[in-house]
Write a protein that holds these residues in place. Sequence first.
Motif, PDB file in Angstrom:
ATOM      1  N   ILE A  37      -8.551  30.648   9.761  1.00 31.72           N
ATOM      2  CA  ILE A  37      -8.886  29.307   9.292  1.00 31.72           C
ATOM      3  C   ILE A  37      -8.301  28.288  10.262  1.00 31.72           C
ATOM      4  O   ILE A  37      -7.097  28.278  10.512  1.00 31.72           O
ATOM      5  CB  ILE A  37      -8.354  29.044   7.873  1.00 31.72           C
ATOM      6  N   VAL A  38      -9.167  27.459  10.821  1.00 29.74           N
ATOM      7  CA  VAL A  38      -8.762  26.379  11.712  1.00 29.74           C
ATOM      8  C   VAL A  38      -8.893  25.074  10.936  1.00 29.74           C
ATOM      9  O   VAL A  38      -9.883  24.860  10.227  1.00 29.74           O
ATOM     10  CB  VAL A  38      -9.627  26.355  12.996  1.00 29.74           C
ATOM     11  N   SER A  39      -7.894  24.201  11.050  1.00 30.15           N
ATOM     12  CA  SER A  39      -7.934  22.973  10.255  1.00 30.15           C
ATOM     13  C   SER A  39      -7.159  21.855  10.935  1.00 30.15           C
ATOM     14  O   SER A  39      -6.221  22.100  11.698  1.00 30.15           O
ATOM     15  CB  SER A  39      -7.359  23.215   8.852  1.00 30.15           C
ATOM     16  N   ASN A  40      -7.561  20.634  10.649  1.00 30.76           N
ATOM     17  CA  ASN A  40      -6.790  19.431  10.982  1.00 30.76           C
ATOM     18  C   ASN A  40      -7.141  18.379   9.940  1.00 30.76           C
ATOM     19  O   ASN A  40      -7.823  18.681   8.953  1.00 30.76           O
ATOM     20  CB  ASN A  40      -7.051  18.955  12.429  1.00 30.76           C
ATOM     21  N   ARG A  41      -6.705  17.157  10.136  1.00 35.28           N
ATOM     22  CA  ARG A  41      -6.925  16.167   9.083  1.00 35.28           C
ATOM     23  C   ARG A  41      -8.356  15.656   9.029  1.00 35.28           C
ATOM     24  O   ARG A  41      -8.694  14.852   8.168  1.00 35.28           O
ATOM     25  CB  ARG A  41      -5.965  14.988   9.256  1.00 35.28           C
ATOM     26  N   HIS A  42      -9.219  16.183   9.902  1.00 39.00           N
ATOM     27  CA  HIS A  42     -10.614  15.738   9.916  1.00 39.00           C
ATOM     28  C   HIS A  42     -11.589  16.828   9.489  1.00 39.00           C
ATOM     29  O   HIS A  42     -12.798  16.583   9.450  1.00 39.00           O
ATOM     30  CB  HIS A  42     -10.989  15.246  11.315  1.00 39.00           C
ATOM     31  N   GLY A  43     -11.075  18.030   9.162  1.00 33.75           N
ATOM     32  CA  GLY A  43     -11.981  19.082   8.724  1.00 33.75           C
ATOM     33  C   GLY A  43     -11.347  20.452   8.797  1.00 33.75           C
ATOM     34  O   GLY A  43     -10.164  20.606   9.113  1.00 33.75           O
ATOM     35  N   TYR A  44     -12.140  21.471   8.525  1.00 29.12           N
ATOM     36  CA  TYR A  44     -11.652  22.856   8.583  1.00 29.12           C
ATOM     37  C   TYR A  44     -12.837  23.802   8.784  1.00 29.12           C
ATOM     38  O   TYR A  44     -14.004  23.454   8.558  1.00 29.12           O
ATOM     39  CB  TYR A  44     -10.901  23.236   7.303  1.00 29.12           C
ATOM     40  N   GLY A  45     -12.511  24.994   9.208  1.00 28.62           N
ATOM     41  CA  GLY A  45     -13.527  26.024   9.367  1.00 28.62           C
ATOM     42  C   GLY A  45     -12.924  27.399   9.160  1.00 28.62           C
ATOM     43  O   GLY A  45     -11.733  27.616   9.380  1.00 28.62           O
ATOM     44  N   LEU A  77     -12.792  21.095  16.176  1.00 26.55           N
ATOM     45  CA  LEU A  77     -12.364  22.342  15.541  1.00 26.55           C
ATOM     46  C   LEU A  77     -12.860  23.551  16.329  1.00 26.55           C
ATOM     47  O   LEU A  77     -12.117  24.531  16.522  1.00 26.55           O
ATOM     48  CB  LEU A  77     -12.881  22.397  14.102  1.00 26.55           C
ATOM     49  N   LEU A  78     -14.106  23.491  16.787  1.00 23.31           N
ATOM     50  CA  LEU A  78     -14.648  24.582  17.602  1.00 23.31           C
ATOM     51  C   LEU A  78     -13.864  24.734  18.900  1.00 23.31           C
ATOM     52  O   LEU A  78     -13.528  25.855  19.319  1.00 23.31           O
ATOM     53  CB  LEU A  78     -16.125  24.327  17.907  1.00 23.31           C
ATOM     54  N   GLU A  79     -13.560  23.606  19.532  1.00 25.93           N
ATOM     55  CA  GLU A  79     -12.825  23.645  20.804  1.00 25.93           C
ATOM     56  C   GLU A  79     -11.406  24.166  20.620  1.00 25.93           C
ATOM     57  O   GLU A  79     -10.888  24.941  21.447  1.00 25.93           O
ATOM     58  CB  GLU A  79     -12.815  22.250  21.422  1.00 25.93           C
ATOM     59  N   ALA A  80     -10.767  23.753  19.525  1.00 22.35           N
ATOM     60  CA  ALA A  80      -9.412  24.253  19.252  1.00 22.35           C
ATOM     61  C   ALA A  80      -9.434  25.754  19.012  1.00 22.35           C
ATOM     62  O   ALA A  80      -8.544  26.485  19.476  1.00 22.35           O
ATOM     63  CB  ALA A  80      -8.830  23.527  18.047  1.00 22.35           C
ATOM     64  N   ALA A  81     -10.462  26.236  18.305  1.00 23.60           N
ATOM     65  CA  ALA A  81     -10.581  27.673  18.072  1.00 23.60           C
ATOM     66  C   ALA A  81     -10.813  28.411  19.392  1.00 23.60           C
ATOM     67  O   ALA A  81     -10.263  29.495  19.609  1.00 23.60           O
ATOM     68  CB  ALA A  81     -11.720  27.945  17.096  1.00 23.60           C
ATOM     69  N   ARG A  82     -11.612  27.818  20.266  1.00 23.59           N
ATOM     70  CA  ARG A  82     -11.829  28.451  21.573  1.00 23.59           C
ATOM     71  C   ARG A  82     -10.519  28.569  22.344  1.00 23.59           C
ATOM     72  O   ARG A  82     -10.235  29.607  22.969  1.00 23.59           O
ATOM     73  CB  ARG A  82     -12.839  27.662  22.397  1.00 23.59           C
ATOM     74  N   GLU A  83      -9.722  27.516  22.328  1.00 26.64           N
ATOM     75  CA  GLU A  83      -8.453  27.567  23.053  1.00 26.64           C
ATOM     76  C   GLU A  83      -7.540  28.653  22.498  1.00 26.64           C
ATOM     77  O   GLU A  83      -6.832  29.329  23.238  1.00 26.64           O
ATOM     78  CB  GLU A  83      -7.759  26.203  22.999  1.00 26.64           C
ATOM     79  N   LYS A  84      -7.557  28.816  21.195  1.00 32.25           N
ATOM     80  CA  LYS A  84      -6.717  29.861  20.594  1.00 32.25           C
ATOM     81  C   LYS A  84      -7.220  31.251  20.985  1.00 32.25           C
ATOM     82  O   LYS A  84      -6.426  32.137  21.313  1.00 32.25           O
ATOM     83  CB  LYS A  84      -6.724  29.730  19.065  1.00 32.25           C
ATOM     84  N   ASN A  89     -11.491  22.355  25.942  1.00 31.76           N
ATOM     85  CA  ASN A  89     -10.860  21.039  25.805  1.00 31.76           C
ATOM     86  C   ASN A  89      -9.423  21.244  25.352  1.00 31.76           C
ATOM     87  O   ASN A  89      -9.154  21.493  24.177  1.00 31.76           O
ATOM     88  CB  ASN A  89     -11.619  20.170  24.809  1.00 31.76           C
ATOM     89  N   LEU A  90      -8.503  21.148  26.289  1.00 36.88           N
ATOM     90  CA  LEU A  90      -7.091  21.386  25.988  1.00 36.88           C
ATOM     91  C   LEU A  90      -6.523  20.352  25.022  1.00 36.88           C
ATOM     92  O   LEU A  90      -5.472  20.573  24.411  1.00 36.88           O
ATOM     93  CB  LEU A  90      -6.273  21.384  27.284  1.00 36.88           C
ATOM     94  N   TRP A  91      -7.210  19.227  24.881  1.00 31.12           N
ATOM     95  CA  TRP A  91      -6.702  18.155  24.030  1.00 31.12           C
ATOM     96  C   TRP A  91      -7.144  18.306  22.571  1.00 31.12           C
ATOM     97  O   TRP A  91      -6.676  17.560  21.716  1.00 31.12           O
ATOM     98  CB  TRP A  91      -7.160  16.797  24.577  1.00 31.12           C
ATOM     99  N   SER A  92      -8.029  19.233  22.302  1.00 31.61           N
ATOM    100  CA  SER A  92      -8.474  19.441  20.920  1.00 31.61           C
ATOM    101  C   SER A  92      -7.408  20.219  20.158  1.00 31.61           C
ATOM    102  O   SER A  92      -7.108  21.372  20.496  1.00 31.61           O
ATOM    103  CB  SER A  92      -9.807  20.193  20.900  1.00 31.61           C
ATOM    104  N   GLN A  93      -6.856  19.590  19.135  1.00 27.81           N
ATOM    105  CA  GLN A  93      -5.716  20.150  18.425  1.00 27.81           C
ATOM    106  C   GLN A  93      -6.084  20.536  16.983  1.00 27.81           C
ATOM    107  O   GLN A  93      -6.882  19.861  16.333  1.00 27.81           O
ATOM    108  CB  GLN A  93      -4.567  19.146  18.384  1.00 27.81           C
ATOM    109  N   ALA A  94      -5.497  21.630  16.521  1.00 28.00           N
ATOM    110  CA  ALA A  94      -5.700  22.067  15.137  1.00 28.00           C
ATOM    111  C   ALA A  94      -4.605  23.053  14.780  1.00 28.00           C
ATOM    112  O   ALA A  94      -3.874  23.550  15.646  1.00 28.00           O
ATOM    113  CB  ALA A  94      -7.075  22.701  14.956  1.00 28.00           C
ATOM    114  N   GLU A  95      -4.488  23.325  13.508  1.00 32.42           N
ATOM    115  CA  GLU A  95      -3.574  24.351  13.013  1.00 32.42           C
ATOM    116  C   GLU A  95      -4.382  25.580  12.603  1.00 32.42           C
ATOM    117  O   GLU A  95      -5.590  25.488  12.335  1.00 32.42           O
ATOM    118  CB  GLU A  95      -2.779  23.820  11.809  1.00 32.42           C
ATOM    119  N   PHE A  96      -3.684  26.709  12.515  1.00 32.72           N
ATOM    120  CA  PHE A  96      -4.377  27.955  12.196  1.00 32.72           C
ATOM    121  C   PHE A  96      -3.664  28.687  11.060  1.00 32.72           C
ATOM    122  O   PHE A  96      -2.444  28.838  11.061  1.00 32.72           O
ATOM    123  CB  PHE A  96      -4.465  28.846  13.441  1.00 32.72           C
ATOM    124  N   ASP A  97      -4.486  29.097  10.088  1.00 30.16           N
ATOM    125  CA  ASP A  97      -4.026  29.926   8.968  1.00 30.16           C
ATOM    126  C   ASP A  97      -2.900  29.281   8.177  1.00 30.16           C
ATOM    127  O   ASP A  97      -1.977  29.954   7.701  1.00 30.16           O
ATOM    128  CB  ASP A  97      -3.604  31.310   9.472  1.00 30.16           C
TER     129      ASP A  97
END
Length: 271
Positions: free
Chosen positions: A181-189, A214-221, A133-141
């Motif tokens: 660490i993957v994170s956004n304003r709705h959670g983290y992992g 978060l899982l999808e954003a990690a997959r994209e990374k 899912n290219l639209w799933s966004q998150a920040e890393f570390d």
Amino acid sequence: MFRLMQSFDLAAMKELWEKLCGDGADLIEKAIQRFAMPENVYIAEENGLLQAFVLAVPVSVRNHAGSYLYGLCSSETAAAAGLLDYACAEQRKKGAEFSVAIPSGEAQTEFLKNRGFAPAFALRCLHRPVERNLWSQAEFDTVTAKTLCELRQKYCPDSVMLTPERMMVVLSDLYSRGATIVSNRHGYGVYFRQGETLYFAELFAEDDRAAEVLLEAAREKEIVAEKAVITIGADQPLFWGEGTRMEYGMVRFEAAPFDVSGTYMRLMLEN
């Protein structure tokens, strides 16, 4: 004889650790100096020779102070048992109401049971495919130790908590072992990648869909990761009904017992 460690004990402690526990003397030194701090480290000696040591790291659960017993290293069982009781008694004088531990195997589980510890802090382990899912966004570390403590307080206030200073030691260890660490304003992992699988050691989110993002954003990374193995608290609402329950930690009350049936413990230095 049991006593608090002194600075001159460190070399013998590192030597005993390398002898009985293998490599990692640098980690145990960091754990002594920064994770527990010397005023919470206890040793057993006989005729001037070191027999055992244990770190009693200050932690808390809600408004209850306690100790996380880490790095119990002993050349013989009797010394370990006596030292464990001594360390807990000394921490009790400092206000500790409970002691927690993460046994490294069946033998240590049985040892702790014989010292009055009971199973607690069960986890669930579940396997899930991860969609693209290219639209799933998150920040890393971008999460600091202080922020990680704040996030833990937000998403799971009924947790065994470390101070930010001690969480920094844990975070440093996680990064040294390849964690992200993957994170956004709705959670983290917090996860490790092995091949095409993302192993999440911790995952918190507002709901299942937020966790999936978060899982999808990690997959994209990670590009080729298609599967996730996720470890969460047994009573955590994410992906409710999925996964296999597994035992994790143990607890002994040093004062009046309180309810820890839904308490979560994870991301600690482990033996």
